[in-house]
Design a protein around this motif. Structure first.
Motif, PDB file in Angstrom:
ATOM      1  N   GLU A  29       0.856  -1.185   0.000  1.00 24.46           N
ATOM      2  CA  GLU A  29       0.000   0.000   0.000  1.00 24.46           C
ATOM      3  C   GLU A  29       0.894   1.238   0.000  1.00 24.46           C
ATOM      4  O   GLU A  29       2.067   1.157   0.336  1.00 24.46           O
ATOM      5  CB  GLU A  29      -0.882   0.010   1.253  1.00 24.46           C
ATOM      6  N   ALA A  31       0.785   5.452   1.243  1.00 25.37           N
ATOM      7  CA  ALA A  31       0.084   6.504   1.976  1.00 25.37           C
ATOM      8  C   ALA A  31       0.947   7.752   1.922  1.00 25.37           C
ATOM      9  O   ALA A  31       2.174   7.668   1.991  1.00 25.37           O
ATOM     10  CB  ALA A  31      -0.153   6.081   3.425  1.00 25.37           C
ATOM     11  N   ASN A  35      -2.989  11.627  -0.399  1.00 26.71           N
ATOM     12  CA  ASN A  35      -4.238  10.890  -0.141  1.00 26.71           C
ATOM     13  C   ASN A  35      -4.599  10.930   1.347  1.00 26.71           C
ATOM     14  O   ASN A  35      -5.229  10.018   1.860  1.00 26.71           O
ATOM     15  CB  ASN A  35      -4.160   9.449  -0.662  1.00 26.71           C
ATOM     16  N   GLU A  36      -4.171  12.031   2.017  1.00 26.23           N
ATOM     17  CA  GLU A  36      -4.461  12.274   3.428  1.00 26.23           C
ATOM     18  C   GLU A  36      -3.966  11.142   4.327  1.00 26.23           C
ATOM     19  O   GLU A  36      -4.559  10.837   5.344  1.00 26.23           O
ATOM     20  CB  GLU A  36      -5.954  12.537   3.641  1.00 26.23           C
ATOM     21  N   TRP A  37      -2.865  10.501   3.920  1.00 28.56           N
ATOM     22  CA  TRP A  37      -2.219   9.408   4.661  1.00 28.56           C
ATOM     23  C   TRP A  37      -3.149   8.219   4.883  1.00 28.56           C
ATOM     24  O   TRP A  37      -3.010   7.475   5.834  1.00 28.56           O
ATOM     25  CB  TRP A  37      -1.608   9.916   5.977  1.00 28.56           C
ATOM     26  N   LYS A  38      -4.096   8.058   3.963  1.00 30.38           N
ATOM     27  CA  LYS A  38      -4.948   6.865   3.986  1.00 30.38           C
ATOM     28  C   LYS A  38      -4.289   5.816   3.092  1.00 30.38           C
ATOM     29  O   LYS A  38      -3.802   6.140   2.015  1.00 30.38           O
ATOM     30  CB  LYS A  38      -6.361   7.190   3.503  1.00 30.38           C
ATOM     31  N   LEU A  39      -4.280   4.586   3.535  1.00 28.61           N
ATOM     32  CA  LEU A  39      -3.623   3.525   2.765  1.00 28.61           C
ATOM     33  C   LEU A  39      -4.377   3.243   1.474  1.00 28.61           C
ATOM     34  O   LEU A  39      -5.584   3.001   1.484  1.00 28.61           O
ATOM     35  CB  LEU A  39      -3.525   2.258   3.608  1.00 28.61           C
ATOM     36  N   SER A  40      -3.656   3.271   0.355  1.00 29.07           N
ATOM     37  CA  SER A  40      -4.201   2.922  -0.963  1.00 29.07           C
ATOM     38  C   SER A  40      -3.452   1.685  -1.440  1.00 29.07           C
ATOM     39  O   SER A  40      -2.225   1.703  -1.562  1.00 29.07           O
ATOM     40  CB  SER A  40      -3.998   4.058  -1.961  1.00 29.07           C
ATOM     41  N   PHE A  64       5.475  10.680   1.319  1.00 28.83           N
ATOM     42  CA  PHE A  64       4.755   9.408   1.272  1.00 28.83           C
ATOM     43  C   PHE A  64       5.650   8.288   1.786  1.00 28.83           C
ATOM     44  O   PHE A  64       6.853   8.439   1.924  1.00 28.83           O
ATOM     45  CB  PHE A  64       4.294   9.093  -0.161  1.00 28.83           C
ATOM     46  N   TRP A  72       6.268  -0.277   7.314  1.00 38.36           N
ATOM     47  CA  TRP A  72       6.471   0.986   6.622  1.00 38.36           C
ATOM     48  C   TRP A  72       7.878   1.028   6.024  1.00 38.36           C
ATOM     49  O   TRP A  72       8.845   0.765   6.729  1.00 38.36           O
ATOM     50  CB  TRP A  72       6.300   2.155   7.586  1.00 38.36           C
TER      51      TRP A  72
END
Length: 96
Positions: A29, A31, A35-40, A64, A72
């Motif tokens: 993922e 982040a 993307n506002e630190w939301k996991l994609s 990111f 991470w």
């Protein structure tokens, strides 16, 4: 872990492709502040690469990090790195 940048002629955006080679990983993922630190989640391909694309406004820097099977990690080919007090670690920086 290459990132490709394709600047669009029709608008002030850049198509960013994140590509993470991780044959042994189950899930990758990304982040970041884009993307506002939301996991994609990145899509896994048969060759073991994970990929995702985002169109981002130009003339900006974006911090990111990747999450590979819950861990991470930074982009080894980032444009720069910046210290993040909250995470007590460096973030990858993408300059567009």
């Amino acid at each position: 872990m290459p990132i490709t940048k394709q600047y669009l002629k029709s608008k002030p955006e850049c198509k960013i492709t994140f590509c993470v080679p991780a044959k042994e990983a189950d899930k990758v993922e990304v982040a970041g502040d884009f993307n506002e630190w939301k996991l994609s989640e990145l899509k896994k391909y048969k060759n073991g690469n994970f990929k995702a694309q985002f169109n981002l406004p130009v003339d900006k820097e974006y911090q990111f990090r990747y999450v590979v099977d819950g861990e991470w990690v930074n982009e080894s080919e980032a444009d720069a790195y910046k210290w993040n007090e909250f995470a007590a670690a460096e973030n990858s920086v993408l300059v567009v």
